[in-house]
Design an enzyme around this catalytic site. Sequence first.
Site, short mmCIF file in Angstrom:
data_model
loop_
_atom_site.label_atom_id
_atom_site.label_comp_id
_atom_site.label_asym_id
_atom_site.label_seq_id
_atom_site.Cartn_x
_atom_site.Cartn_y
_atom_site.Cartn_z
N LEU A 467 0.83 -1.22 0.00
CA LEU A 467 0.00 0.00 0.00
C LEU A 467 0.85 1.26 0.00
O LEU A 467 0.45 2.29 -0.48
CB LEU A 467 -0.90 0.02 1.24
CG LEU A 467 -1.99 -1.04 1.32
CD1 LEU A 467 -2.64 -1.01 2.69
CD2 LEU A 467 -3.03 -0.81 0.24
N GLY A 470 6.76 4.32 4.33
CA GLY A 470 7.00 5.53 5.10
C GLY A 470 8.25 5.37 5.92
O GLY A 470 8.98 4.38 5.78
N GLY A 471 8.49 6.33 6.76
CA GLY A 471 9.72 6.34 7.53
C GLY A 471 9.90 5.11 8.40
O GLY A 471 11.02 4.68 8.66
N PHE A 472 8.81 4.54 8.85
CA PHE A 472 8.93 3.41 9.76
C PHE A 472 8.88 2.05 9.06
O PHE A 472 9.00 1.03 9.71
CB PHE A 472 7.80 3.45 10.80
CG PHE A 472 8.02 4.50 11.85
CD1 PHE A 472 8.94 4.28 12.87
CD2 PHE A 472 7.30 5.68 11.84
CE1 PHE A 472 9.13 5.23 13.86
CE2 PHE A 472 7.50 6.64 12.83
CZ PHE A 472 8.42 6.42 13.83
N ASP A 586 4.86 12.47 13.84
CA ASP A 586 4.93 12.41 12.38
C ASP A 586 3.54 12.55 11.77
O ASP A 586 3.17 11.82 10.87
CB ASP A 586 5.60 11.10 11.93
CG ASP A 586 6.07 11.17 10.47
OD1 ASP A 586 6.13 12.29 9.92
OD2 ASP A 586 6.38 10.12 9.89
#
Length: 781
Positions: A467, A470-472, A586
Amino acid sequence: MELQPILLLLQLITFITLPFSSSSTDTISINQSLADGQMLVSSGERHTLGFFSPGNSTNRYLGIWFTKLPDQIVVWVANRDNPINDTSGLLSIDPQGGMLLHSKSTAALFWSTNVSVLGTPLARLLDEGNFVLLQQDGADETVLWQSFDYPTDTVLPNMVRKTGPDHAVRSWKSSNDPATGDCYYVLDPRGSPELILYRGRATKLWRSGPWNGIAWSGIPEMARITFFNATVVIDGSDTTFVWGLRNPDMIARFYLDPTGTLNRAVWQDKVGRWNLIAYYPKEQCDYYGNCGPNGNCDPYRVAGDFPCTCLPGFEPRFPNDWYLRDGSGGCVRKRTGNLSCGGDGFVKLENAKVPDTTMARLNVDMDLDVCGEECLKNCSCTAYASSNLASGVGCVTLYGDLVDTRVFAGDGQDLYVRVDATELGMRARMLAPRLEILYEDKDSSVPIFDVNDIFDATGNFSLGNKLGQGGFGSVYKGVLFDGQEIAVKRLSQTSRQGIEEFKNEVRLVSKLQHKNLARLFGCCIHGDEKMLVYEYLQNRSLDFFIFDKTQGLQLDWPRRFEIIIGIARGLLYLHQDSRLKIIHRDLKASNVLLDAAMNPKISDFGLARLFGEDQTEANTNRVVGTYGYMSPEYAMGGLYSTKSDAFSFGVLTLEILSGRRSNQCHQESPSISLIAHVWELWKEGRAMDIVDSSTLGGSDSTDQVMTRCVQIGLLCVQESPVDRPTMSDVVFMLGNATTLPSPKKPAFILQGKYDDMDTIATGSSAIPSTNRVTLSTLVPR
Ligand SMILES: *[C@@H]1O[C@H](CO)[C@@H](O)[C@H](O)[C@H]1NC(C)=O
Ligand SMILES: *[C@@H]1O[C@H](CO)[C@@H](O)[C@H](O)[C@H]1NC(C)=O
Ligand SMILES: *[C@@H]1O[C@H](CO)[C@@H](O)[C@H](O)[C@H]1NC(C)=O
Ligand SMILES: *[C@@H]1O[C@H](CO)[C@@H](O)[C@H](O)[C@H]1NC(C)=O
Ligand SMILES: *[C@@H]1O[C@H](CO)[C@@H](O)[C@H](O)[C@H]1NC(C)=O
Ligand SMILES: *[C@@H]1O[C@H](CO)[C@@H](O)[C@H](O)[C@H]1NC(C)=O
Ligand SMILES: *[C@@H]1O[C@H](CO)[C@@H](O)[C@H](O)[C@H]1NC(C)=O
Ligand SMILES: *[C@@H]1O[C@H](CO)[C@@H](O)[C@H](O)[C@H]1NC(C)=O
Ligand SMILES: *[C@@H]1O[C@H](CO)[C@@H](O)[C@H](O)[C@H]1NC(C)=O
Ligand SMILES: CC(=O)N[C@H]1CO[C@H](CO)[C@@H](O)[C@@H]1O
């Protein structure tokens, strides 16, 4: 005062009216007078005294205003209830006594000081705005009367506030009429002194709470506002309160407006307008006794929808009313909880505003421990608190019902509430080490997923199910064997926590439930890899809609406004839930997911917490977040707080209004960030120009709401975290058409700065698109 103009048999005195010139004087001497059109100007030219007509009124009043400001801001009025209907007013000094304000045509008396003078009287307007009547006796001058003792609606710096109704501050009736209005506040000397604001004679609207050595207990932010200082001297009914400015050149005032709101405003020379620093009452919990006797108003509870709880040892008096969200009936002691004179103890309530102290007892020399013992000795004593946080010595003991207690987010003071032995025992069990509680929860429905189920659900993490990223880490869609749709986040970095601690954290975070938070179902651990399992939301994320002109048409303004409110509520819940205080760190459009009905759901909350302790301290050396949304103190200094989330919220609000990304160049003005652009337009009074009118056509009424939202957005992105509103302020401001403070210049993080920062950023390759740099580590460890 119901003084009707009194006809006075004026003695046949010829008054010499003052020379009518601009090289004015600050003094009226005996046998001199001041006619309408003439003025006294204080020696430093800070204040002027003369006749004026307020607003659209044609009545004439004698008053004092700031000399140098463009608008006439009146700080004191002599004849507020006895207007003069023409320009015949004359202020003079009667050789026998005080000052008289009368009409030179009809001799009617409108106002007088009513003091008797023995020596030679003299009236002078002092630079601080105090109009004094002096008695000269040789070289000595004694003050017989001063306007500072009889305030109108305004308190100026260095004005010594005294107790008693004569010295009350009373609102104007309206901006056109300075007559005594409905609202007033007094310094009440009883018990432990506090300021009490009334509407009408008997309705308490708000109180400051007792002085705690640093601030009024109910205005804890006073301790942080550095431009002014305050002193309270408590000596029975001689109690006084005075506030002053650290920089005496500043212009500031504290005034009670006709609606019953107390405002603290500072004049900003550079921009030429007043800046509203604070106002009271500000939120529901500020209203006196909002949760009834023995209730506790906690705006940070369960999304702030119903703020009432009971103090420890109490339960709702009318449970049905509480169920219907009416807390005004307050609380009664639990049936099992009768106090006795043995076996009782105290439960500490942190961050509290000390309840009404008019019936309290102040013990200025008593240590806090001794205070508790004293309280236990008297069966009607119900609580105690420190009366001097600065020295640590001194306490206040409270008796009977505890009225008007509230809690603050991080401020406030400890309140010790007396409870019986049963309640004490119950609380001791609840305070047992956290792990123990968690084991109790073990049977609850928070699943730890089996890794094979996750592989099955996501098709072995196939690219087709991806999907986003992101940063994580990356997110995959999945369908569990029972048909439940899920979104699985594969965490990219290894958390520094042990597996058990990680599981425990997930259990805690997954218990946070709010309609504006994406539901976290549980987690899955496989070797070093950790995964989080969320509910799947059909309508993607907010960025998909707001930054695309075509998709944007599906989100009209009412829908966007609901989204803004939803995000604010979700964030408020994270910040102020009583169990876990979570700072998101965030928040951005792509982290706001939309369900089938387009309700916003904040996702990725709790991630910072799940990532280990070094990131959950208030000062971190690992900056996670996204440029364009990060507050300056966080991006530059690694400092974060609920106010850095408020900053991101402000940015997001401006994006939702403008359809523009904060961290992307604008075609028309490539060098200027969204925030800077909005600020420029705001200053020019063109706030509505930021709204993307092709997608958000509006009527006049929606324009108003949009303008408010721009202002709220700007308040959130102010440079200094202290100036930014809390999320509970934001929710209140969004829901109530109250006056908003004026935003100060926002923090600009300009495009050029990003580039400099990029060079020291690592892990910035997660998102390949143009300017969207997600930073996972600023300073490599
Ligand atoms: C003020 O006026 C009264 C009456 O005219 C006169 O007796 C008195 O001397 C005057 N005082 C001064 C200080 O001029
Ligand atoms: C002044 O303005 C107020 C409200 O704008 C209005 O209600 C009032 O009638 C006006 N008074 C006069 C004397 O024009
Ligand atoms: C002004 O007030 C006086 C009483 O002080 C009254 O006699 C007079 O009629 C009033 N004039 C007007 C125009 O209302
Ligand atoms: C002036 O003061 C005296 C004594 O304090 C009081 O009796 C009188 O009513 C006052 N007069 C006015 C007009 O306020
Ligand atoms: C505030 O600070 C100034 C300067 O330090 C000092 O002169 C003044 O007395 C203080 N005022 C109060 C009310 O504490
Ligand atoms: C507590 O006091 C109330 C009222 O005095 C009484 O009805 C109740 O039985 C008492 N409860 C206990 C446990 O003593
Ligand atoms: C307990 O405190 C109340 C309120 O101050 C006081 O009226 C009462 O006399 C005290 N009782 C005892 C036994 O000291
Ligand atoms: C996932 O991989 C396993 C073996 O690694 C395979 O047996 C299974 O069929 C795969 N599942 C899917 C849905 O591709
Ligand atoms: C949101 O999702 C629902 C259910 O999947 C769908 O019917 C609706 O059209 C979607 N709305 C938008 C704006 O995409
Ligand atoms: C959203 C919100 O906080 N609304 C408040 C507006 O103000 C009234 C009282 O003035 C409160 O009852 C509402 O809760």
